[in-house]
Design a protein around this motif. Structure first.
Motif, PDB file in Angstrom:
ATOM      1  N   ASP A   1       0.815  -1.214   0.000  1.00  0.00           N
ATOM      2  CA  ASP A   1       0.000   0.000   0.000  1.00  0.00           C
ATOM      3  C   ASP A   1       0.848   1.263   0.000  1.00  0.00           C
ATOM      4  OD1 ASP A   1      -2.323  -1.402  -0.056  1.00  0.00           O
ATOM      5  OD2 ASP A   1      -2.754  -1.236   2.080  1.00  0.00           O
ATOM      6  N   ARG A   2       2.075   1.164  -0.512  1.00  0.00           N
ATOM      7  CA  ARG A   2       2.962   2.325  -0.471  1.00  0.00           C
ATOM      8  C   ARG A   2       2.474   3.478  -1.352  1.00  0.00           C
ATOM      9  NH1 ARG A   2       5.317  -1.759  -3.335  1.00  0.00           N
ATOM     10  NH2 ARG A   2       6.025  -1.341  -5.473  1.00  0.00           N
ATOM     11  N   VAL A   3       1.559   3.203  -2.271  1.00  0.00           N
ATOM     12  CA  VAL A   3       0.968   4.275  -3.080  1.00  0.00           C
ATOM     13  C   VAL A   3      -0.420   4.663  -2.575  1.00  0.00           C
ATOM     14  CG1 VAL A   3       0.181   4.934  -5.378  1.00  0.00           C
ATOM     15  CG2 VAL A   3       2.342   3.718  -5.119  1.00  0.00           C
ATOM     16  N   PRO A   4      -1.356   3.710  -2.380  1.00  0.00           N
ATOM     17  CA  PRO A   4      -2.715   4.121  -1.973  1.00  0.00           C
ATOM     18  C   PRO A   4      -2.772   4.864  -0.646  1.00  0.00           C
ATOM     19  CG  PRO A   4      -2.715   1.850  -2.761  1.00  0.00           C
ATOM     20  CD  PRO A   4      -1.287   2.263  -2.632  1.00  0.00           C
TER      21      PRO A   4
ATOM     22  N   GLY B   1       1.109 -16.972  12.854  1.00  0.00           N
ATOM     23  CA  GLY B   1       0.059 -17.137  13.841  1.00  0.00           C
ATOM     24  C   GLY B   1      -1.324 -16.934  13.249  1.00  0.00           C
ATOM     25  N   ARG B   2      -2.319 -17.526  13.866  1.00  0.00           N
ATOM     26  CA  ARG B   2      -3.678 -17.471  13.339  1.00  0.00           C
ATOM     27  C   ARG B   2      -4.216 -16.042  13.296  1.00  0.00           C
ATOM     28  NH1 ARG B   2      -7.615 -21.081  12.365  1.00  0.00           N
ATOM     29  NH2 ARG B   2      -9.798 -20.400  12.560  1.00  0.00           N
ATOM     30  N   ARG B   3      -3.840 -15.240  14.262  1.00  0.00           N
ATOM     31  CA  ARG B   3      -4.358 -13.883  14.320  1.00  0.00           C
ATOM     32  C   ARG B   3      -3.383 -12.848  13.778  1.00  0.00           C
ATOM     33  NH1 ARG B   3      -6.625 -16.686  18.432  1.00  0.00           N
ATOM     34  NH2 ARG B   3      -8.869 -16.377  18.836  1.00  0.00           N
ATOM     35  N   ALA B   4      -2.278 -13.291  13.240  1.00  0.00           N
ATOM     36  CA  ALA B   4      -1.285 -12.349  12.719  1.00  0.00           C
ATOM     37  C   ALA B   4      -1.807 -11.533  11.536  1.00  0.00           C
ATOM     38  CB  ALA B   4      -0.002 -13.099  12.335  1.00  0.00           C
ATOM     39  N   PRO B   5      -2.503 -12.136  10.548  1.00  0.00           N
ATOM     40  CA  PRO B   5      -2.989 -11.316   9.427  1.00  0.00           C
ATOM     41  C   PRO B   5      -3.943 -10.215   9.868  1.00  0.00           C
ATOM     42  CG  PRO B   5      -3.034 -13.646   8.843  1.00  0.00           C
ATOM     43  CD  PRO B   5      -2.753 -13.589  10.307  1.00  0.00           C
ATOM     44  N   LEU B   6      -4.879 -10.539  10.764  1.00  0.00           N
ATOM     45  CA  LEU B   6      -5.814  -9.524  11.241  1.00  0.00           C
ATOM     46  C   LEU B   6      -5.076  -8.438  12.014  1.00  0.00           C
ATOM     47  CD1 LEU B   6      -8.631  -8.417  11.745  1.00  0.00           C
ATOM     48  CD2 LEU B   6      -8.856 -10.022  13.657  1.00  0.00           C
ATOM     49  N   THR B   7      -4.130  -8.835  12.835  1.00  0.00           N
ATOM     50  CA  THR B   7      -3.364  -7.852  13.601  1.00  0.00           C
ATOM     51  C   THR B   7      -2.563  -6.943  12.683  1.00  0.00           C
ATOM     52  OG1 THR B   7      -3.179  -9.448  15.414  1.00  0.00           O
ATOM     53  CG2 THR B   7      -1.685  -7.567  15.456  1.00  0.00           C
ATOM     54  N   ALA B   8      -1.922  -7.532  11.671  1.00  0.00           N
ATOM     55  CA  ALA B   8      -1.130  -6.733  10.735  1.00  0.00           C
ATOM     56  C   ALA B   8      -2.018  -5.749   9.975  1.00  0.00           C
ATOM     57  CB  ALA B   8      -0.389  -7.651   9.762  1.00  0.00           C
ATOM     58  N   ALA B   9      -3.216  -6.186   9.600  1.00  0.00           N
ATOM     59  CA  ALA B   9      -4.133  -5.291   8.876  1.00  0.00           C
ATOM     60  C   ALA B   9      -4.555  -4.119   9.755  1.00  0.00           C
ATOM     61  CB  ALA B   9      -5.353  -6.071   8.401  1.00  0.00           C
ATOM     62  N   LEU B  10      -4.888  -4.392  11.016  1.00  0.00           N
ATOM     63  CA  LEU B  10      -5.286  -3.318  11.918  1.00  0.00           C
ATOM     64  C   LEU B  10      -4.119  -2.385  12.211  1.00  0.00           C
ATOM     65  CD1 LEU B  10      -7.558  -5.272  14.419  1.00  0.00           C
ATOM     66  CD2 LEU B  10      -8.285  -3.607  12.700  1.00  0.00           C
ATOM     67  N   LEU B  11      -2.920  -2.939  12.331  1.00  0.00           N
ATOM     68  CA  LEU B  11      -1.750  -2.091  12.554  1.00  0.00           C
ATOM     69  C   LEU B  11      -1.467  -1.223  11.332  1.00  0.00           C
ATOM     70  CD1 LEU B  11       0.688  -4.514  14.432  1.00  0.00           C
ATOM     71  CD2 LEU B  11      -0.527  -2.529  15.370  1.00  0.00           C
ATOM     72  N   ALA B  12      -1.659  -1.774  10.143  1.00  0.00           N
ATOM     73  CA  ALA B  12      -1.459  -0.972   8.931  1.00  0.00           C
ATOM     74  C   ALA B  12      -2.438   0.196   8.895  1.00  0.00           C
ATOM     75  CB  ALA B  12      -1.621  -1.844   7.688  1.00  0.00           C
ATOM     76  N   ALA B  13      -3.703  -0.074   9.247  1.00  0.00           N
ATOM     77  CA  ALA B  13      -4.682   1.011   9.327  1.00  0.00           C
ATOM     78  C   ALA B  13      -4.295   2.009  10.415  1.00  0.00           C
ATOM     79  CB  ALA B  13      -6.074   0.444   9.600  1.00  0.00           C
ATOM     80  N   GLY B  14      -3.771   1.498  11.536  1.00  0.00           N
ATOM     81  CA  GLY B  14      -3.331   2.384  12.611  1.00  0.00           C
ATOM     82  C   GLY B  14      -2.177   3.275  12.191  1.00  0.00           C
ATOM     83  N   VAL B  15      -1.233   2.711  11.436  1.00  0.00           N
ATOM     84  CA  VAL B  15      -0.117   3.519  10.933  1.00  0.00           C
ATOM     85  C   VAL B  15      -0.623   4.623  10.020  1.00  0.00           C
ATOM     86  CG1 VAL B  15       1.915   3.447   9.424  1.00  0.00           C
ATOM     87  CG2 VAL B  15       1.614   1.699  11.184  1.00  0.00           C
TER      88      VAL B  15
ATOM     89  N   LEU C   1     -13.458  10.485   5.500  1.00  0.00           N
ATOM     90  CA  LEU C   1     -12.428  10.028   4.561  1.00  0.00           C
ATOM     91  C   LEU C   1     -11.434   9.101   5.245  1.00  0.00           C
ATOM     92  CD1 LEU C   1     -11.601  13.191   2.411  1.00  0.00           C
ATOM     93  CD2 LEU C   1     -12.722  11.086   1.668  1.00  0.00           C
ATOM     94  N   ALA C   2     -11.066   9.425   6.499  1.00  0.00           N
ATOM     95  CA  ALA C   2     -10.172   8.537   7.244  1.00  0.00           C
ATOM     96  C   ALA C   2     -10.819   7.175   7.464  1.00  0.00           C
ATOM     97  CB  ALA C   2      -9.794   9.171   8.586  1.00  0.00           C
ATOM     98  N   ALA C   3     -12.127   7.164   7.711  1.00  0.00           N
ATOM     99  CA  ALA C   3     -12.844   5.902   7.893  1.00  0.00           C
ATOM    100  C   ALA C   3     -12.829   5.073   6.617  1.00  0.00           C
ATOM    101  CB  ALA C   3     -14.289   6.180   8.329  1.00  0.00           C
ATOM    102  N   VAL C   4     -13.044   5.718   5.467  1.00  0.00           N
ATOM    103  CA  VAL C   4     -13.004   4.987   4.198  1.00  0.00           C
ATOM    104  C   VAL C   4     -11.619   4.410   3.957  1.00  0.00           C
ATOM    105  CG1 VAL C   4     -13.217   5.225   1.700  1.00  0.00           C
ATOM    106  CG2 VAL C   4     -14.858   6.347   3.197  1.00  0.00           C
ATOM    107  N   MET C   5     -10.585   5.213   4.188  1.00  0.00           N
ATOM    108  CA  MET C   5      -9.219   4.723   4.022  1.00  0.00           C
ATOM    109  C   MET C   5      -8.964   3.512   4.913  1.00  0.00           C
ATOM    110  SD  MET C   5      -5.636   6.687   4.986  1.00  0.00           S
ATOM    111  CE  MET C   5      -6.105   6.790   6.741  1.00  0.00           C
ATOM    112  N   ALA C   6      -9.350   3.596   6.169  1.00  0.00           N
ATOM    113  CA  ALA C   6      -9.058   2.520   7.117  1.00  0.00           C
ATOM    114  C   ALA C   6      -9.819   1.245   6.775  1.00  0.00           C
ATOM    115  CB  ALA C   6      -9.411   2.979   8.532  1.00  0.00           C
ATOM    116  N   LEU C   7     -11.093   1.363   6.405  1.00  0.00           N
ATOM    117  CA  LEU C   7     -11.850   0.148   6.097  1.00  0.00           C
ATOM    118  C   LEU C   7     -11.320  -0.522   4.834  1.00  0.00           C
ATOM    119  CD1 LEU C   7     -14.290   0.187   3.659  1.00  0.00           C
ATOM    120  CD2 LEU C   7     -15.133   2.004   5.134  1.00  0.00           C
ATOM    121  N   LEU C   8     -10.870   0.256   3.855  1.00  0.00           N
ATOM    122  CA  LEU C   8     -10.301  -0.338   2.646  1.00  0.00           C
ATOM    123  C   LEU C   8      -9.002  -1.067   2.951  1.00  0.00           C
ATOM    124  CD1 LEU C   8     -10.920   2.483   0.005  1.00  0.00           C
ATOM    125  CD2 LEU C   8     -12.162   0.335   0.267  1.00  0.00           C
TER     126      LEU C   8
END
Length: 536
Positions: A32-35, A135-149, A104-111
């Protein structure tokens, strides 16, 4: 294992549920280095440009006091932008940009979250990654952390940018915008566990965002000062009740934190109770014949949810904007700068007609997002492998693509007509002129959609660039007039060549040229699709 799979395999993990989270986070941010930077830049530009614009509009204390009095007695405008809590430049910035920046921040985060959770499972990549020591929950955690960043970077940019303009206390607005994004990031995480489709997960979360906006608008229309119960039921209402630059209520940030934590806990609990690729709301199987016996019928079945959702949204938006037309004309009043901006967007007609023209133009810009999403459904069907069995039968590529293009271009006409009907209903004016103004937007919308078709047909890997084009067109049309950008920049957008209706004169030349350009670009895209190989 593929190169991507090798790159994603963590060095350790075992049975730890979060093993490999760091590796997946780095990979998500790299993808996601561009979007993500584009979303952050668009949102930040909107917020950071607002102080200068508002200072030119309401430069004196008397003008600001007049604005506060008008907002207290104008429920339609409060529904659109919320109440004003102070007459400082910072308070006006938070009032004018806060709710929309949060949305707009909400749209970005949900995408971001859906892209790195349900999209990965739907494509089969998640199963490949899970075969390693992840780990089983690693993908979900990484996605939420990416949105957090992403949300954190936006908050820092907004805070630093406003502070650099001399607005002390910008941290509350930045944190509120980021908090809104994270509330809907965790909501998307829940939706991704409930559904088997990324499209459905995005739709559910977008519907929740729309409901939050409606609740806030209804609450602000019925009570001044953000005091309505309906306003407090919406995360967007929390953002305005944070009262940045106007006696901040820091405790409101606890609402964002509590909602994000609660929804995140639900998402983690659901993630541990389902199989990879599965969901708690399984997709309903459709018939193999009958109404789905043709490629066009299949395309409509795939597109109808989006068409109906956008149709309802445009009808509601038209009705709301129509109801606030007179209030907007009153707000412009004797403010020369406001009248200049509205006239630049909507033409040199009376205030009411100019406002309607400007808002119809804004809905046309938003309709461009719909047509891009609808056209790129072809790309999604191809890369997911679902197009292959369809094309393996007696269905040609052009016939297959035509069904989706009819839904995309025809759907754009439908949603704009419904927006016109909503305007006429909300404002109580004649239907014909408003419908004509909405139909005048169609050629420019088609040009943006045909460019998406051209990119997909000739170079499918570049198809997502169409989103950048649509966002750029939206930014030019939305922010450009307020920033006094040169007319040459406004003319880069196809919307800059359309007649200003209602009230202005109809100019058939630009409309016909844009329609011909859309037809030519679509034809070139179809020719490219016919000649190239499909995705493996």
């Amino acid at each position: 294992m593929t190169a991507a799979g090798t790159a994603l395999a963590p060095r350790s993990g075992g049975s730890r549920p979060l093993a490999g989270t760091g590796t997946l986070l780095r990979f998500a941010l790299r993808r996601d280095r561009v979007p993500i930077p584009v979303w952050i830049a668009v949102n930040a530009v909107m917020v950071l440009s607002m102080p200068g614009t508002l200072e030119s509009l309401y430069g004196t204390p008397a003008e600001r006091a007049g604005l506060l009095r008008q907002m207290e007695t104008n429920p339609s405008l409060r529904a659109m932008v919320g109440p004003v809590f102070g007459d400082s430049l910072g308070a006006l910035t938070a009032w004018r940009a806060g709710v929309y920046a949060g949305a707009l921040a909400a749209v970005m985060a949900l995408l971001v979250v859906v892209r790195h959770t349900r999209d990965e499972e739907e494509s089969g990549r998640q199963e490949l990654v899970a075969s390693g020591t992840v780990g089983r929950r690693a993908p979900l955690t990484a996605a939420l952390l990416a949105a957090g960043v992403a949300c954190g970077a936006l908050a820092l940019l907004v805070t630093a940018g406003l502070a650099g303009q001399g607005l002390v206390g910008a941290a509350a607005l930045g944190l509120g915008i980021a908090g809104t994004g994270m509330v809907f990031a965790t909501a998307a995480a829940v939706a991704a566990q409930l559904t088997e489709s990324a499209r459905a997960a995005r739709g559910l979360t977008a519907a929740a965002l729309g409901a939050a906006f409606v609740l806030r608008a209804a609450g602000d229309a019925t009570a001044d000062g953000g005091s309505s119960v309906l306003t407090w039921l919406s995360p967007l209402g929390w953002l305005e009740n944070l009262r940045a630059f106007a006696g901040e209520r820091w405790w409101v940030l606890l609402l964002f934190a509590g909602a994000a934590v609660a929804q995140g806990a639900v998402a983690y609990a659901l993630a541990g109770r389902r199989d990879t690729g599965g969901g708690f709301r399984p997709a309903r199987p459709g018939p193999a014949d009958g109404r789905l016996g043709t490629a066009g019928a299949l395309a409509w079945r795939l597109q109808r949810g989006g068409v109906l959702g956008w149709s309802a949204g445009f009808l509601l938006a038209g009705a709301v904007l129509g109801a606030m037309t007179e209030g907007a004309a009153e707000l412009a009043g004797d403010n020369q700068r406001t009248r200049e901006i509205i006239a630049r967007m909507g033409g040199q007609t009376g205030p009411a007609d100019a406002f309607v023209s400007a808002m119809v133009g804004m809905l046309g810009l938003v309709a461009a997002l719909y047509v891009v999403a609808s056209v790129l459904r072809l790309h999604g069907e191809e890369v997911s492998g679902r197009a292959e069995p369809v094309l393996a039968g007696p269905v040609g590529r052009l016939r297959w693509a035509a069904g989706h293009l009819v839904a995309a271009f025809g759907g754009a006409v439908l949603i704009l007509l419904l927006a016109g009907a909503g305007f006429a209903l909300g404002h109580g004016r004649d239907l014909g002129p408003v419908l004509g103004a909405c139909l005048a937007q169609v050629p420019a919308v088609w040009v943006v959609g045909s460019l998406a078709m051209l990119l997909y047909g000739l170079a499918p890997r570049l198809a997502p660039v169409a989103w950048g084009v649509a966002v750029a067109v939206l930014l030019i049309g939305w922010v450009g007039p307020a920033l006094d950008v040169p007319q040459a920049v406004l003319d880069v957008s196809p919307f800059g060549h359309l007649p200003k209706l209602p009230g202005g004169e109809m100019a058939w030349g630009p409309v016909l040229v844009l329609t011909g350009l859309a037809a030519a670009l679509t034809g070139a895209g179809l020719a490219g699709l016919r000649r190239r190989d499909t995705a493996a």
